[in-house]
Design a protein around this motif. Sequence first.
Motif, mmCIF file in Angstrom:
data_model
loop_
_atom_site.group_PDB
_atom_site.id
_atom_site.type_symbol
_atom_site.label_atom_id
_atom_site.label_comp_id
_atom_site.label_asym_id
_atom_site.label_seq_id
_atom_site.Cartn_x
_atom_site.Cartn_y
_atom_site.Cartn_z
ATOM 1 N N UNK A 230 0.858 -1.176 0.000
ATOM 2 C CA UNK A 230 0.000 0.000 0.000
ATOM 3 C C UNK A 230 0.899 1.233 0.000
ATOM 4 N N UNK A 231 0.687 2.129 -0.974
ATOM 5 C CA UNK A 231 1.535 3.314 -1.108
ATOM 6 C C UNK A 231 1.354 4.280 0.064
ATOM 7 N N UNK A 232 0.332 4.077 0.864
ATOM 8 C CA UNK A 232 0.139 4.935 2.019
ATOM 9 C C UNK A 232 0.693 4.307 3.296
ATOM 10 N N UNK A 233 1.191 3.075 3.174
ATOM 11 C CA UNK A 233 1.714 2.374 4.354
ATOM 12 C C UNK A 233 3.236 2.293 4.247
ATOM 13 N N UNK A 234 3.908 3.239 4.887
ATOM 14 C CA UNK A 234 5.373 3.269 4.876
ATOM 15 C C UNK A 234 5.885 2.400 6.015
ATOM 16 N N UNK A 235 6.717 1.418 5.664
ATOM 17 C CA UNK A 235 7.241 0.521 6.699
ATOM 18 C C UNK A 235 8.652 0.897 7.121
ATOM 19 N N UNK B 108 -5.096 13.579 9.866
ATOM 20 C CA UNK B 108 -5.671 12.245 10.014
ATOM 21 C C UNK B 108 -4.620 11.144 9.886
ATOM 22 N N UNK B 109 -3.352 11.524 9.732
ATOM 23 C CA UNK B 109 -2.293 10.548 9.599
ATOM 24 C C UNK B 109 -2.109 10.033 8.188
ATOM 25 N N UNK B 110 -2.812 10.629 7.219
ATOM 26 C CA UNK B 110 -2.676 10.209 5.830
ATOM 27 C C UNK B 110 -1.366 10.747 5.262
ATOM 28 N N UNK C 29 10.716 4.848 10.003
ATOM 29 C CA UNK C 29 10.269 6.067 9.315
ATOM 30 C C UNK C 29 10.014 7.200 10.299
ATOM 31 N N UNK C 30 10.249 8.403 9.838
ATOM 32 C CA UNK C 30 10.120 9.602 10.662
ATOM 33 C C UNK C 30 9.003 10.459 10.058
ATOM 34 N N UNK C 31 7.943 10.724 10.836
ATOM 35 C CA UNK C 31 6.770 11.432 10.337
ATOM 36 C C UNK C 31 6.682 12.827 10.959
ATOM 37 N N UNK C 32 6.216 13.788 10.160
ATOM 38 C CA UNK C 32 6.060 15.169 10.640
ATOM 39 C C UNK C 32 4.715 15.702 10.150
ATOM 40 N N UNK C 33 4.078 16.605 10.910
ATOM 41 C CA UNK C 33 2.808 17.210 10.459
ATOM 42 C C UNK C 33 3.025 18.118 9.258
ATOM 43 N N UNK C 34 1.991 18.270 8.459
ATOM 44 C CA UNK C 34 2.103 19.054 7.228
ATOM 45 C C UNK C 34 2.278 20.536 7.492
ATOM 46 N N UNK C 35 1.801 21.036 8.643
ATOM 47 C CA UNK C 35 1.866 22.470 8.906
ATOM 48 C C UNK C 35 3.112 22.874 9.699
#
Length: 426
Positions: free
Chosen positions: A246-251, A310-312, A280-286
């Motif tokens: 799934x392209x939205x599921x980064x492992x 929403x975490x998308x 993976x390292x995630x950051x908010x869009x804003x």
Amino acid sequence: MSDIHLTFQIAALVVLLVLSACFSMSETVMMAANRYRLRSLAAQGNRGAGLAIDLLARTDRLLGVILLFNNLVNTAAATLVSVITLELFGDERWALGIATLLVTFAILVFAEITPKVIGANNADRLAPIVAYPLSALLRSFYFAVWFVNLFSRGLLALLRLKPREDNSGALSVEELRAMVIESGQYIPHKHRSILMNLFDLESITVEDVMTPRGAIEGVDLSDPEDDIRRQIGTSFHTRLAVFDGDREHVVGVLHQRRLLSNLLDESFSAERIRELLARPYFVPADTPLYSQLQFFQENQQRLAFVVDEYGELLGLITLEDIIEELIGKFTTSTPDAGDRMAWNDEGSVLVDGSANLRELNRKLELELPTDGPKTLNGLILEHLQDIPETGVSMKIADTPIEVVQTQDRMVRTARLFRPVPRPEEQ
């Protein structure tokens, strides 16, 4: 004997006018001096600049000592003129009236306007010089200045006006921006551009400069191993996003250098890749770009995935993206069509639908809105409120746009035409 006495009085009057001019000029010099230049001179060891900075730190005392002596000198000059007039013409009212006009004119021209104009035009050069006598006068007559300021502060208290603390060292972002813009003869254009971009880091978010989700180059572990090997072998990036069906599921994130060092000893497989993945390292869009730059430094990261509330998954941002936002394109291992983006002889250019709007504005000198969608495809879809067909044309921010190719519910390619200048701009 009376002639000698009269000559002495006239000479004293000239001296008083010169002193009045000096105090008037000193007031303008100290108020108009560039405090940042004075601080620079003081840091280099200029004692006069250091004294000037100390005086400007307490403007009430500085103005107190200047105005105290300036008014004393002016009053003495007016009194001396009256004495001279009485000795020459006696108690004649017309003579006293003319003398009053003459001394007012002399003080206004020779002791006020002229020295203040000179001081304003040479403030930075004269401030370290006049600081020496002003500092000596303030030390010698500190009690008198304090006594006068005591009544001044009492009057301000009655009027409920509180003197503000000295904040001359504080500049707003807009003031700094104006200083950089006006420093053309001192700062090279490239350096000035970098500074201007630095001011914008707080107002630009990671969403503005990220690589959109559809343009992320990655590896899907659910693909056949031959496809995975081919994808890794032809990649231009040292770090690849890794998905699992799934392209939205980064492992995770695959560092190709780590992969190559392990393949020397072990066979290639999807499971082996999974073991080598970094978290993976995630950051908010804003997140502002400046904050993200600090986060990269604190977490020792170079790549982050951008997600919405929403975490998308929305896209990907790297340390290089932020640096290039500051200094422009500098180097890349990826063939970048954006570097070849330019108007042709007919005044048009073919652009990929995933092109970043900020990049288009910068390279083509456009004014496409960037407060909404971040890509050309998103801007077109928002403007039309529908998925367009091939050949549809529109005008956005004075820029004519023609949809050339659509695929998978998005604009793949569009043609932009050079905006026609308005009559007032011509």
